[in-house]
Structures are given as C-alpha cells and as structure tokens.
Design an enzyme around this catalytic site. Structure first.
Site, PDB file in Angstrom:
ATOM      1  N   HIS A   1       0.823  -1.208   0.000  1.00 19.52           N
ATOM      2  CA  HIS A   1       0.000   0.000   0.000  1.00 19.52           C
ATOM      3  C   HIS A   1       0.858   1.260   0.000  1.00 19.52           C
ATOM      4  O   HIS A   1       0.434   2.293  -0.505  1.00 19.52           O
ATOM      5  CB  HIS A   1      -0.983  -0.029   1.163  1.00 19.52           C
ATOM      6  CG  HIS A   1      -2.104  -0.973   0.894  1.00 19.52           C
ATOM      7  ND1 HIS A   1      -2.163  -2.225   1.448  1.00 19.52           N
ATOM      8  CD2 HIS A   1      -3.169  -0.863   0.074  1.00 19.52           C
ATOM      9  CE1 HIS A   1      -3.228  -2.846   0.984  1.00 19.52           C
ATOM     10  NE2 HIS A   1      -3.866  -2.048   0.155  1.00 19.52           N
TER      11      HIS A   1
ATOM     12  N   GLU B   1     -12.042  -9.935  -4.705  1.00 16.69           N
ATOM     13  CA  GLU B   1     -10.589  -9.937  -4.499  1.00 16.69           C
ATOM     14  C   GLU B   1     -10.123 -11.169  -3.737  1.00 16.69           C
ATOM     15  O   GLU B   1      -8.997 -11.207  -3.254  1.00 16.69           O
ATOM     16  CB  GLU B   1     -10.144  -8.647  -3.822  1.00 16.69           C
ATOM     17  CG  GLU B   1     -10.865  -8.294  -2.546  1.00 16.69           C
ATOM     18  CD  GLU B   1     -10.361  -6.990  -1.916  1.00 16.69           C
ATOM     19  OE1 GLU B   1      -9.329  -6.463  -2.320  1.00 16.69           O
ATOM     20  OE2 GLU B   1     -11.041  -6.529  -0.979  1.00 16.69           O
TER      21      GLU B   1
ATOM     22  N   ASP C   1      -5.256  -8.084  -4.397  1.00 14.51           N
ATOM     23  CA  ASP C   1      -5.479  -9.159  -3.430  1.00 14.51           C
ATOM     24  C   ASP C   1      -5.857 -10.462  -4.125  1.00 14.51           C
ATOM     25  O   ASP C   1      -5.465 -11.535  -3.675  1.00 14.51           O
ATOM     26  CB  ASP C   1      -6.570  -8.749  -2.426  1.00 14.51           C
ATOM     27  CG  ASP C   1      -5.994  -7.883  -1.322  1.00 14.51           C
ATOM     28  OD1 ASP C   1      -4.885  -8.207  -0.843  1.00 14.51           O
ATOM     29  OD2 ASP C   1      -6.608  -6.872  -0.955  1.00 14.51           O
TER      30      ASP C   1
ATOM     31  N   CYS D   1     -10.362  -2.572 -10.369  1.00 11.96           N
ATOM     32  CA  CYS D   1      -9.791  -1.430  -9.635  1.00 11.96           C
ATOM     33  C   CYS D   1      -8.415  -1.735  -9.062  1.00 11.96           C
ATOM     34  O   CYS D   1      -7.797  -0.877  -8.443  1.00 11.96           O
ATOM     35  CB  CYS D   1     -10.737  -0.951  -8.541  1.00 11.96           C
ATOM     36  SG  CYS D   1     -10.980  -2.163  -7.234  1.00 11.96           S
TER      37      CYS D   1
HETATM   38  C1  PEP Z   1      -7.045  -4.811  -4.635  1.00 13.42           C
HETATM   39  O1  PEP Z   1      -6.866  -5.651  -3.744  1.00 13.42           O
HETATM   40  O2  PEP Z   1      -6.818  -5.009  -5.841  1.00 13.42           O
HETATM   41  C2  PEP Z   1      -7.540  -3.462  -4.275  1.00 13.42           C
HETATM   42  C3  PEP Z   1      -7.908  -2.601  -5.187  1.00 13.42           C
HETATM   43  O3  PEP Z   1      -7.546  -3.141  -2.958  1.00 13.42           O
HETATM   44  P1  PEP Z   1      -6.234  -2.777  -2.113  1.00 13.42           P
HETATM   45  O4  PEP Z   1      -5.071  -2.651  -3.049  1.00 13.42           O
HETATM   46  O5  PEP Z   1      -6.510  -1.512  -1.406  1.00 13.42           O
HETATM   47  O6  PEP Z   1      -6.122  -3.940  -1.202  1.00 13.42           O
HETATM   48 MG    MG Z   2      -7.644  -5.312  -1.756  1.00 11.44          MG
END
Ligand code: PEP
Ligand code: MG
Length: 539
Positions: A189, A428, A452, A499
């Site tokens: 992140h 995810e 994920d 996303c």
């Molecule tokens: C993902 O897991 O692809 C997602 C968009 O959420 P994050 O990256 O915040 O876990």
């Molecule tokens: Mg995620």
C-alpha cells in the site's frame, strides 16, 4: 558518483538532497546525555502534547459515547498527568543522565510490573494501556517520518529502510521529491500511495546511512539511483527529463477525449483515490468518476476514530466536486498492513488472511455504521456508491445490506436526506470469484481487486518482496478468473470493473476490453496513459 540499482515502482525523475530514515525510529536504547534538563524539557513537552490530544479525545468520547465510555481514557490521562509516573521519569533522566525515551520505557516497565504483582485481572488488563500510552510518548519523542518531513523547509528525497502506509499518507507531498525504500514490494500500500501521490518511487534499494544529506538523482522509470551525480549524468538526466515532459505533453492532449476505442467501444475510465486532495487530478484528467475511494486512509491519518461528521464532510465534498459523476466509496479496508494504533486486535501470525476488511467492519459495527451513515448522508450531494472489501460469502453481503437498511431507516426517521446508493462487492478473493454469479445477484456492481485476488490465488504475499517472482501478475489463473467474473456479472446484468493495479497496466488493456470489462479504475497519474491505449485500440 556512485550508482545503485533498486526496483522501479513509479516513474519520474527527481533530483535533490537525501533525508534518511533508519528502521528503528521508535527505539528506546539508552543514550547518555550531557544536558539532562534539556531531556526533561523534551519529555514535558511531549507529555503536554499528549495531554492536549487526550483532552480533545475525552471531549469527543464524552459527546459521542457518554461518560462511562469516556472514562476508559482516565488511565491514559493519569499516566501523562500523574505526578508519580512523570516524577519517576524526570528523576531517572536527571540522576542517570539518560535520554527521555529510555526513561519513559523504564518507568513504564516498572509500573507494569507493579500492576502485575497485585495479581488482579483488572490491573493486568491495565498494563496494555500503560504500554500503549508510553509507546505514544516515545513515538512523539522520536518523531515519525511525516512529522519530520512537515518541519522541512526544502523538499527532499526520502530514503527509508521501510515506510508504513500510515506514515506515507501523512507526508506532505510538496516536501517530497522521491521515495526510495529498502523494504516493500511493488504492490504494497505504500507503493500504491506513492503512485497516487504522483511521486517517483524506487523500492528494494541497497540504501545506507551515509546517504543522508547527499545529493542524488532518482530514476523512477529504471530504479537507478545516482549518488553525487557527475556532470555527464546530470546532463543526461536533463535530456531525459525533457523527453518525459514531451510524453506528458502528448498525454495532456488527451485530457478531454472520450474513452472510446476506434471500434466504438466505450470503456469507463475511473480514478482510484485515497484522499480529498486527489480529486483535483481526477477532474483535471476528466475521469468518468471515482471507481475506488480507499477510505481507510482517513482512518490511518487520524489519531482516533473519525466521527460521522468528519467522514461526512469529506465524502460530501468529494461527491459535490465530482458534480454527478459516480463516486465509489469503499468502506474502510483495515487490518493487515493498514491498522491504526487506536484499533486493537489480537496479534496475528498471518494478518493478510486474518481480521481485516469486511470482517473487521462487521465485528466493529459501531465504527462501520458510523461510516455507512456518513456515506448515505453524502449521497444527497452527488452520485455516491458503496463498495465492500474482502468479501468471501453471500452471508457477508446480506449482513452488510441489513445494516445499510437500518441506516436508511434511521436517516428517514431523523429526516436526514440521502439518495440512491448503489452497492458493490469487491471480488478480491478466489472464493468471491468462484461465487461471483451468486454475489452479482446480491449487489449492483462488481469491482475486481486484482492486487489481493493475485496474492490469494497464487498464495504469494503482496507485501513480501522476497517472493515477488511468485506474484505473477499475468498468471493464466488470474486471467481465467477475471473472465469468469465478467461473464458472471454480465449474466445478471451487473457492471464489472477492475480497480486493482493490473487495470492500469496498458499491456493488458486490449485483453480486458476483449473480455468485456466495463470499466477500469486507475491511480490518477495513469489515467491519460490508459486513455491513450483505449482511444488507439482497434477493438
Ligand atoms: C485490490 O486488492 O486489488 C484493491 C484494489 O484493494 P487494495 O489494493 O486496497 O487492497
Ligand atoms: Mg484489496
């Protein structure tokens, strides 16, 4: 000049001086000091700041939860304001001539031992409060990355052994030229935040303490780091920067273009944001909307649970500024690497598979409904949708829907306006992908979180740079799952978007369009690059 190689995370070229942050920033090692009175002053001022924070917290807790709950903070107030604890710390600093951090940790250990010696359950539990508050004092004494950056006059290249998402989100962007870390993976992140903040970033760099204060060039495209660059390198990079600017100019011409392929297919190109300040870039690049608002970063920035009013204020502003374009607010996806200090969960050996996302939200219902109320209230000011993270079952979606119904009933009863809020499920986890036909029947849209989904499908921790090679973004299993999710969503007339970071990778844009993906949601700096691929696609 010395040259080093790291792993590129986000493109861009930066030139400036390095500010180095060592790993153990919150250390409590014993250091002899020559001026103990200065240490006492440092300690007193840290206590004063914590006491002020606690006063505010107490007021907030009193208003929201009543006196009995607010009283929980008493033990904290007692420690920072209590004469015995503080006198012990001061005496130790003066008599032993040691640094404040060490004296606080020593005094806290002593107090915990005393509490434990009573053999009383209540006292035993209180020792974790002592640890918590003394940790806060020590953190403040040490100062974290964001605090130190905030105090800078000139922007710097941040070089750190590691940076947590909660530190990164609090860093003032205008003071940062580039981020270079030793640890971290491309999908962490922290790396995602660097992208959202449009800051060149390199990870896995062989950084050393003696880089501190030295001039450098960071190449976020290749991962190269030039320490004390020579004239020739400076010149080469001046040329490279001009080339990068030319590419940017080419992209800028696409700002107003519609996201339609040459064959006439419309792809909804949304933006991923983590903060209200990202909205400007979304509007400037004319995205179709916000496909993912990672709302947990607001919790990570805060020193306590944000109130309904605070959340509502931000959501309302985002919704209003987007002027009717869709804003998908993902309910806070905390846990794992994203856990603020004020949320306590038992220690986990495997946090990525633990108590996070919707699991934490459904367990802390007060926190969750506070957020849902804020989201629903904001829907009266724009086009707001809600998205639920880390879903693995239909049951979870039904439980969440029940809560949203209760929230709507309450708002109606209190005559607080709200609009229609579409509900989406993040796909995810492999379980969600496999039952995406069932989930599609429970919600209004599906959003694929490839970050994920990849980690769980390939059993490859996205935070662990040592197994990067197993985190294979174009593994056929992932593409089969994406196809399956799209087909399942469409079978029930539901929109399916991506996303996760894979959605921004232009190597796959055409493949996604062919699969029938309805939309892609990407970090702001990628919008124009992806649009360039869409508008030039023959599909
Ligand atoms: C993902 O897991 O692809 C997602 C968009 O959420 P994050 O990256 O915040 O876990
Ligand atoms: Mg995620």
């Amino acid at each position: 000049m010395e040259t080093f190689q790291g792993f590129p995370v986000f493109g861009g070229i930066a030139e400036g001086n390095i500010l180095y942050f060592p790993k153990d920033r919150h250390n409590t090692v014993c250091i002899r000091v020559s001026n103990p009175e200065k240490e006492v002053e440092r300690y007193d001022s840290a206590c004063k700041r914590i006491a002020d924070r606690l006063e505010q917290l107490y007021e907030k807790a009193l208003n929201e939860f009543g006196e009995s709950k607010a009283k929980i903070l008493d033990i904290y107030r007692l420690i920072v304001m209590d004469s015995e604890f503080t006198e012990n710390v001061r005496t130790m600093i003066r008599e032993k001539r040691v640094n404040a951090e060490y004296a606080v940790s020593y005094a806290a250990d002593e107090l915990c031992d005393r509490f434990l010696s009573f053999g009383d359950e209540y006292m035993r539990v209180r020792t974790s409060d002592i640890r918590d508050i003394s940790g806060n004092i020590i953190d403040l004494l040490n100062g974290d990355t964001a605090d130190r950056v905030a105090a800078l006059k000139e922007p710097v290249i941040i070089v750190a052994d590691e940076l947590s998402p909660s530190e990164t989100i609090r860093i003032d962007k205008s003071k940062v030229l580039a981020i270079v870390t030793k640890q971290g993976s491309t999908l962490s992140h922290t790396a995602i935040l660097a992208k959202t903040m449009n800051i060149p970033a390199v990870i896995g760099a062989p950084i050393r303490k003696n880089w501190n204060g030295r001039p450098a060039i960071i190449d976020g495209y290749t991962g190269q780091i030039y320490l004390e660059p020579d004239d020739e390198t400076e010149k080469r990079y001046a040329d490279k920067r001009t080339q990068a600017e030319d590419i940017q100019k080419h992209y800028s011409a696409l700002k107003e273009k519609d996201d339609i392929t040459r064959g006439g297919r419309r792809v909804f190109l949304y933006a991923n944001i983590s903060d209200l300040s990202d909205v400007e870039g979304v509007l400037e690049n004319n995205a179709a909307g916000i496909g993912l608002f990672r709302s947990e970063f607001m919790y990570l920035k805060s020193s306590t649970y944000p109130t309904e009013e605070e959340l509502f204020e931000v959501y309302r502003q985002v919704a209003e500024r987007m002027k009717g374009k869709e804003v998908v607010i993902r309910t806070c996806d905390m846990g794992g690497d994203k856990l603020p200090k004020y949320i306590r969960i038992p220690k986990e050996n495997n946090p990525a598979m633990g108590f996070r996302g919707i699991r934490l939200a459904l367990d802390r219902q007060e926190m969750f409904t506070t957020q849902l109320r804020a989201i629903y209230r904001a829907s009266a000011y724009g086009n707001v949708s809600v998205l639920y993270p880390l879903i693995i079952s239909v049951d979870e979606v039904q439980s969440v829907k029940k809560l949203t119904e209760e929230v709507m009933e309450e708002l109606e009863r209190d005559k607080i306006p709200f609009g229609r809020v579409r509900q989406g499920v993040m796909i995810e986890t492999p379980a969600a992908a496999v039952i995406s036909d069932l989930l599609a029947q429970e919600c209004d849209f599906l959003s694929i979180g490839t970050n994920d989904l990849t980690q769980y499908t390939l059993a490859a921790d996205r935070e662990n740079e040592k197994i990067d090679k197993y985190y294979d973004i174009d593994h056929p299993a992932i593409f089969r799952l994406i196809r399956m999710i799209v087909d399942n969503g469409h079978r029930f007339g539901k929109r399916v978007t991506i996303c996760g970071e894979l959605g921004a990778d232009v190597n796959y844009t055409n493949q996604f369009i062919k699969m029938g993906v309805d939309g892609l949601s990407v970090s702001v700096p990628y919008i124009l690059q992806v649009r360039d691929t869409i508008v030039n696609s023959e599909l």
